[in-house]
Design a protein around this motif. Structure first.
Motif, PDB file in Angstrom:
ATOM      1  N   ASP A   1       0.807  -1.221   0.000  1.00 40.19           N
ATOM      2  CA  ASP A   1       0.000   0.000   0.000  1.00 40.19           C
ATOM      3  C   ASP A   1       0.840   1.270   0.000  1.00 40.19           C
ATOM      4  OD1 ASP A   1      -1.986  -1.873   0.146  1.00 40.19           O
ATOM      5  OD2 ASP A   1      -2.372  -1.589   2.289  1.00 40.19           O
ATOM      6  N   THR A   2       1.906   1.294   0.782  1.00 41.08           N
ATOM      7  CA  THR A   2       2.726   2.512   0.805  1.00 41.08           C
ATOM      8  C   THR A   2       3.644   2.549  -0.400  1.00 41.08           C
ATOM      9  OG1 THR A   2       2.898   2.041   3.183  1.00 41.08           O
ATOM     10  CG2 THR A   2       4.031   3.996   2.390  1.00 41.08           C
ATOM     11  N   LEU A   3       4.281   1.420  -0.701  1.00 45.03           N
ATOM     12  CA  LEU A   3       5.297   1.419  -1.754  1.00 45.03           C
ATOM     13  C   LEU A   3       4.761   0.934  -3.105  1.00 45.03           C
ATOM     14  CD1 LEU A   3       8.272   0.023   0.393  1.00 45.03           C
ATOM     15  CD2 LEU A   3       7.759   2.418  -0.151  1.00 45.03           C
ATOM     16  N   GLY A   4       3.527   0.444  -3.130  1.00 39.41           N
ATOM     17  CA  GLY A   4       2.917   0.051  -4.405  1.00 39.41           C
ATOM     18  C   GLY A   4       3.482  -1.220  -5.020  1.00 39.41           C
ATOM     19  N   LEU A   5       4.157  -2.032  -4.207  1.00 39.56           N
ATOM     20  CA  LEU A   5       4.697  -3.299  -4.724  1.00 39.56           C
ATOM     21  C   LEU A   5       3.682  -4.398  -4.425  1.00 39.56           C
ATOM     22  CD1 LEU A   5       8.361  -2.798  -3.511  1.00 39.56           C
ATOM     23  CD2 LEU A   5       7.561  -2.740  -5.878  1.00 39.56           C
ATOM     24  N   THR A   6       2.791  -4.628  -5.380  1.00 41.23           N
ATOM     25  CA  THR A   6       1.628  -5.471  -5.099  1.00 41.23           C
ATOM     26  C   THR A   6       1.807  -6.929  -5.516  1.00 41.23           C
ATOM     27  OG1 THR A   6       0.700  -4.700  -7.182  1.00 41.23           O
ATOM     28  CG2 THR A   6      -0.053  -3.595  -5.171  1.00 41.23           C
ATOM     29  N   ALA A   7       3.014  -7.321  -5.896  1.00 44.47           N
ATOM     30  CA  ALA A   7       3.222  -8.728  -6.256  1.00 44.47           C
ATOM     31  C   ALA A   7       3.094  -9.629  -5.033  1.00 44.47           C
ATOM     32  CB  ALA A   7       4.590  -8.925  -6.905  1.00 44.47           C
ATOM     33  N   THR A  67      13.694  -7.949  -0.027  1.00 45.91           N
ATOM     34  CA  THR A  67      13.563  -8.312  -1.437  1.00 45.91           C
ATOM     35  C   THR A  67      12.202  -8.938  -1.657  1.00 45.91           C
ATOM     36  OG1 THR A  67      15.932  -8.823  -1.435  1.00 45.91           O
ATOM     37  CG2 THR A  67      14.663  -9.511  -3.367  1.00 45.91           C
ATOM     38  N   THR A  68      11.474  -8.425  -2.646  1.00 41.54           N
ATOM     39  CA  THR A  68      10.206  -9.025  -3.048  1.00 41.54           C
ATOM     40  C   THR A  68      10.426  -9.664  -4.414  1.00 41.54           C
ATOM     41  OG1 THR A  68       9.371  -7.136  -4.285  1.00 41.54           O
ATOM     42  CG2 THR A  68       9.018  -7.111  -1.899  1.00 41.54           C
ATOM     43  N   VAL A  69       9.420 -10.369  -4.893  1.00 38.95           N
ATOM     44  CA  VAL A  69       9.598 -11.044  -6.177  1.00 38.95           C
ATOM     45  C   VAL A  69       9.850 -10.020  -7.298  1.00 38.95           C
ATOM     46  CG1 VAL A  69       7.184 -11.180  -6.926  1.00 38.95           C
ATOM     47  CG2 VAL A  69       8.766 -13.064  -7.475  1.00 38.95           C
ATOM     48  N   GLU A  70       9.396  -8.792  -7.118  1.00 37.57           N
ATOM     49  CA  GLU A  70       9.668  -7.757  -8.135  1.00 37.57           C
ATOM     50  C   GLU A  70      11.157  -7.463  -8.264  1.00 37.57           C
ATOM     51  OE1 GLU A  70       7.216  -7.091  -5.719  1.00 37.57           O
ATOM     52  OE2 GLU A  70       5.579  -5.902  -6.597  1.00 37.57           O
ATOM     53  N   GLY A  71      11.919  -7.805  -7.230  1.00 37.78           N
ATOM     54  CA  GLY A  71      13.334  -7.450  -7.223  1.00 37.78           C
ATOM     55  C   GLY A  71      14.254  -8.528  -7.762  1.00 37.78           C
ATOM     56  N   LEU A  72      13.686  -9.627  -8.259  1.00 38.72           N
ATOM     57  CA  LEU A  72      14.549 -10.748  -8.647  1.00 38.72           C
ATOM     58  C   LEU A  72      15.116 -10.646 -10.063  1.00 38.72           C
ATOM     59  CD1 LEU A  72      12.796 -13.924  -7.170  1.00 38.72           C
ATOM     60  CD2 LEU A  72      14.759 -12.664  -6.250  1.00 38.72           C
ATOM     61  N   ALA A  73      14.272 -10.267 -11.009  1.00 43.79           N
ATOM     62  CA  ALA A  73      14.726 -10.271 -12.408  1.00 43.79           C
ATOM     63  C   ALA A  73      15.768  -9.178 -12.645  1.00 43.79           C
ATOM     64  CB  ALA A  73      13.533 -10.069 -13.339  1.00 43.79           C
ATOM     65  N   GLU A  74      16.678  -9.445 -13.582  1.00 39.46           N
ATOM     66  CA  GLU A  74      17.645  -8.414 -14.007  1.00 39.46           C
ATOM     67  C   GLU A  74      17.148  -7.902 -15.353  1.00 39.46           C
ATOM     68  OE1 GLU A  74      20.811  -7.716 -12.645  1.00 39.46           O
ATOM     69  OE2 GLU A  74      20.977  -9.284 -11.111  1.00 39.46           O
ATOM     70  N   GLY A  75      16.484  -6.782 -15.359  1.00 37.35           N
ATOM     71  CA  GLY A  75      15.904  -6.286 -16.611  1.00 37.35           C
ATOM     72  C   GLY A  75      14.914  -7.300 -17.157  1.00 37.35           C
ATOM     73  N   GLU A  76      15.154  -7.729 -18.402  1.00 38.06           N
ATOM     74  CA  GLU A  76      14.231  -8.680 -19.036  1.00 38.06           C
ATOM     75  C   GLU A  76      14.569 -10.125 -18.672  1.00 38.06           C
ATOM     76  OE1 GLU A  76      11.486  -7.921 -21.258  1.00 38.06           O
ATOM     77  OE2 GLU A  76      11.882  -6.076 -20.118  1.00 38.06           O
ATOM     78  N   THR A  77      15.706 -10.323 -18.010  1.00 38.61           N
ATOM     79  CA  THR A  77      16.142 -11.690 -17.704  1.00 38.61           C
ATOM     80  C   THR A  77      15.593 -12.147 -16.364  1.00 38.61           C
ATOM     81  OG1 THR A  77      18.183 -11.132 -18.832  1.00 38.61           O
ATOM     82  CG2 THR A  77      18.166 -13.200 -17.584  1.00 38.61           C
ATOM     83  N   LEU A  78      14.783 -13.185 -16.413  1.00 38.58           N
ATOM     84  CA  LEU A  78      14.210 -13.696 -15.174  1.00 38.58           C
ATOM     85  C   LEU A  78      15.289 -14.318 -14.303  1.00 38.58           C
ATOM     86  CD1 LEU A  78      10.909 -15.462 -16.383  1.00 38.58           C
ATOM     87  CD2 LEU A  78      11.157 -13.202 -15.327  1.00 38.58           C
ATOM     88  N   HIS A  79      15.058 -14.280 -12.986  1.00 37.08           N
ATOM     89  CA  HIS A  79      15.901 -14.989 -12.020  1.00 37.08           C
ATOM     90  C   HIS A  79      15.786 -16.492 -12.314  1.00 37.08           C
ATOM     91  CE1 HIS A  79      16.886 -16.765  -8.075  1.00 37.08           C
ATOM     92  NE2 HIS A  79      17.566 -15.665  -7.836  1.00 37.08           N
ATOM     93  N   PRO A  80      16.854 -17.267 -12.094  1.00 41.27           N
ATOM     94  CA  PRO A  80      16.793 -18.702 -12.389  1.00 41.27           C
ATOM     95  C   PRO A  80      15.589 -19.418 -11.754  1.00 41.27           C
ATOM     96  CG  PRO A  80      19.026 -18.074 -11.777  1.00 41.27           C
ATOM     97  CD  PRO A  80      18.186 -16.846 -11.631  1.00 41.27           C
ATOM     98  N   VAL A  81      15.200 -19.012 -10.558  1.00 40.27           N
ATOM     99  CA  VAL A  81      14.051 -19.670  -9.929  1.00 40.27           C
ATOM    100  C   VAL A  81      12.762 -19.292 -10.670  1.00 40.27           C
ATOM    101  CG1 VAL A  81      12.702 -19.942  -7.805  1.00 40.27           C
ATOM    102  CG2 VAL A  81      15.194 -19.817  -7.677  1.00 40.27           C
ATOM    103  N   GLN A  82      12.645 -18.027 -11.054  1.00 39.67           N
ATOM    104  CA  GLN A  82      11.462 -17.620 -11.830  1.00 39.67           C
ATOM    105  C   GLN A  82      11.397 -18.381 -13.153  1.00 39.67           C
ATOM    106  OE1 GLN A  82      12.575 -13.373 -11.799  1.00 39.67           O
ATOM    107  NE2 GLN A  82      10.523 -12.946 -10.995  1.00 39.67           N
TER     108      GLN A  82
END
Ligand SMILES: Cc1cc2nc3c(=O)[nH]c(=O)nc-3n(C[C@H](O)[C@H](O)[C@H](O)COP(=O)(O)OP(=O)(O)OC[C@H]3O[C@@H](n4cnc5c(N)ncnc54)[C@H](O)[C@@H]3O)c2cc1C
Ligand code: FES
Ligand code: FES
Lengths: 155, 281
Positions: free
Chosen positions: A28-34, A72-87
């Motif tokens: 709600d405060t930071l808008g990271l709704t994932a 760290t939230t799931v929004e913080g995992l990918a590097e640009g267009e490259t998904l994190h290995p777990v994703q």
């Protein structure tokens, strides 16, 4: 109170009510709704995020308790267009159906692999015992986490 | 769900936390890992006006040997205790039980001090500290005092701690060469025990058995210990596990079921303890 949290590598500083839960602060405060809220009773793990690298259920942590920490939230995992290995592994191995549990499941898996980089299937099942999934029956989730660790997934 | 309005204070030392408790009296509640207290606050079953966060007090986070005991700081998290090398070697029963609490996320937040101070009859760690004859150290306005584990658990969510006291340390006698066993029975993997049993094998003293969720407070299974001392086999002794208990009667686990479970789990834990030690039980 004023809470300063590094969220996904970015410094945030916000004034919040002392009773604010971390999950509400993120959404709600930071808008990271994932990060989802499932049970709201510390049981389902949908709200799992990393605090200083370790998995926690953000519905059961005050934002004030995370003051000064790195989150760290799931929004913080990918590097640009490259998904994190777990994703990427969740996508490749169909580790999700409706996707509601997935952000928490992935963060719990990231924390698990950090502590145990080559887990057995049994290690994955016990390591994810704090995360409930109503759709997949877990089988493909276990496949995805094993694959993300670089190990062969039996076909 | 969100907690009722509160004022959050963070203490950086035990002295500071004691000062905050003195200042706010009955309106204040200590917050350790928050994994028992925050769920209650979200349900509004608890609504402290002031929350004193002691979870980050560094001087309360340690595991170290001091002569014959391993001293564990009260704010040591379950995960850290479970993975600590000294604890794993010197007090393996306690280290193991810390790893059986809840799930990984819970163990990343919850602390041994919070778990013991909460006085939940179903909590796991009390079984271990009872079986190990640990000593709990509390600090209050008048200084520190030591409380034997056997005198600490007073009843349902009640302990020997006063409202102005802080549990600071758990002192566990070193037991590297003693066998041990722990059994808990749950409906789901991360649940609290329906019944839990911890056993610390004998020599130099007799085997000790701690039971949880067999009454309003965790207890020692003294009838089992007496039978063992009198020469009974583990299987015979375990038959006495429910003696002197008053287990709760609940829809998913009746009192009778719990009594039966206590004997079965005690037998398993005793066998495990006997198998894990060169000297037997
Ligand atoms: C989903 C889930 C599953 C769980 N499963 C289990 C389980 O299987 N087995 C089990 O044993 N537990 C289980 N727990 C409880 C968990 O172990 C908690 O961590 C523990 O009971 C409380 O520790 P805490 O540090 O979180 O304390 P808090 O919740 O912060 O505090 C608990 C109480 O103790 C008081 N307190 C805390 N520290 C001190 C101190 N140093 N001195 C005096 N008073 C103090 C607080 O004021 C509060 O009243 C589970 C919890 C959850 C949410
Ligand atoms: S929403 Fe936090 S554990 Fe379910
Ligand atoms: S994918 Fe639907 S809950 Fe897991």
């Amino acid at each position: 109170m004023r809470v300063t949290i590094e969220v996904n590598g970015r410094r945030t500083e916000e004034e919040v009510e002392d009773r604010t839960l971390l999950v509400h602060h993120l959404r709600d405060t930071l808008g990271l709704t994932a990060t989802n809220i499932g049970c709201d009773t510390t049981s389902c793990g949908a709200c799992t995020v990393l605090v200083d690298g370790e998995s926690v259920k953000s519905c059961t942590v005050l934002a004030a308790q995370a003051d000064g920490a790195a989150v760290t939230t799931v929004e913080g995992l990918a590097e640009g267009e490259t998904l994190h290995p777990v994703q990427q592994a969740f996508q490749d191995h169909h580790g999700l159906q409706c996707g509601f549990c997935t952000p928490g499941m992935i963060m719990a898996a990231v924390s698990l692999l950090e502590a145990n980089p080559r887990p057995t299937r049994e290690d994955v099942r016990t390591g994810l015992e704090g995360n409930l999934c109503r759709c997949t029956g877990y089988h493909n989730i276990v496949d995805a986490v094993v694959a993300a660790s670089g190990q062969e997934v039996p076909r | 769900m969100i907690p009722a309005t509160l004022s959050y204070r963070r203490a950086s030392s035990v002295d500071e936390a004691l000062g905050m408790l003195a200042e706010h009296g009955e309106d204040a509640k200590l917050l350790a890992g928050g994994h028992s207290l925050l769920p209650l606050m979200k349900l509004r079953l608890a609504a402290p006006e002031v929350v004193v966060d002691i979870g980050r007090i560094e001087e309360l986070r340690y595991v170290r040997t001091e002569g014959d005991v391993v001293a564990i700081g009260a704010m040591t998290r379950h995960h850290d205790l479970h993975t600590d090398g000294v604890a794993g070697r010197e007090v393996p029963l306690v280290a193991h039980v810390a790893g059986e609490v809840g799930d990984p996320q819970v163990r990343h937040r919850g602390t041994i001090g919070g778990s013991l101070a909460h006085g939940d009859p179903a909590a796991d760690l009390p079984a271990a500290v009872l079986a190990c004859d640990a000593t709990l150290v509390a600090r209050g306005p008048d200084g520190a005092r030591e409380i034997p584990a056997a005198e600490f658990f007073a009843g349902l969510f009640t302990t020997a701690l006063g409202p102005d006291e802080i549990l600071t340390e758990i002192r566990v006698p070193r037991a590297a060469d003693r066998g041990w066993g722990f059994e808990k029975f749950t409906r789901r993997r991360f649940d609290w025990s329906i019944v839990g049993v911890a056993v610390l094998g004998g020599s130099p003293t007799q085997p000790a058995v701690g039971l949880v969720n067999m009454g309003e407070a965790p207890i020692r299974a003294t009838a089992v210990e007496r039978a063992l001392a009198a020469g009974a086999t583990p299987a015979e002794a375990a038959e006495h596990a429910a003696e002197g208990t008053s287990p709760p009667d609940e829809p998913h686990a009746s009192a009778g079921y719990r009594r039966h479970l206590a004997t079965v789990l005690t037998a398993r834990a005793l066998e495990r303890a006997a198998g894990g030690s060169p000297a037997g039980l």
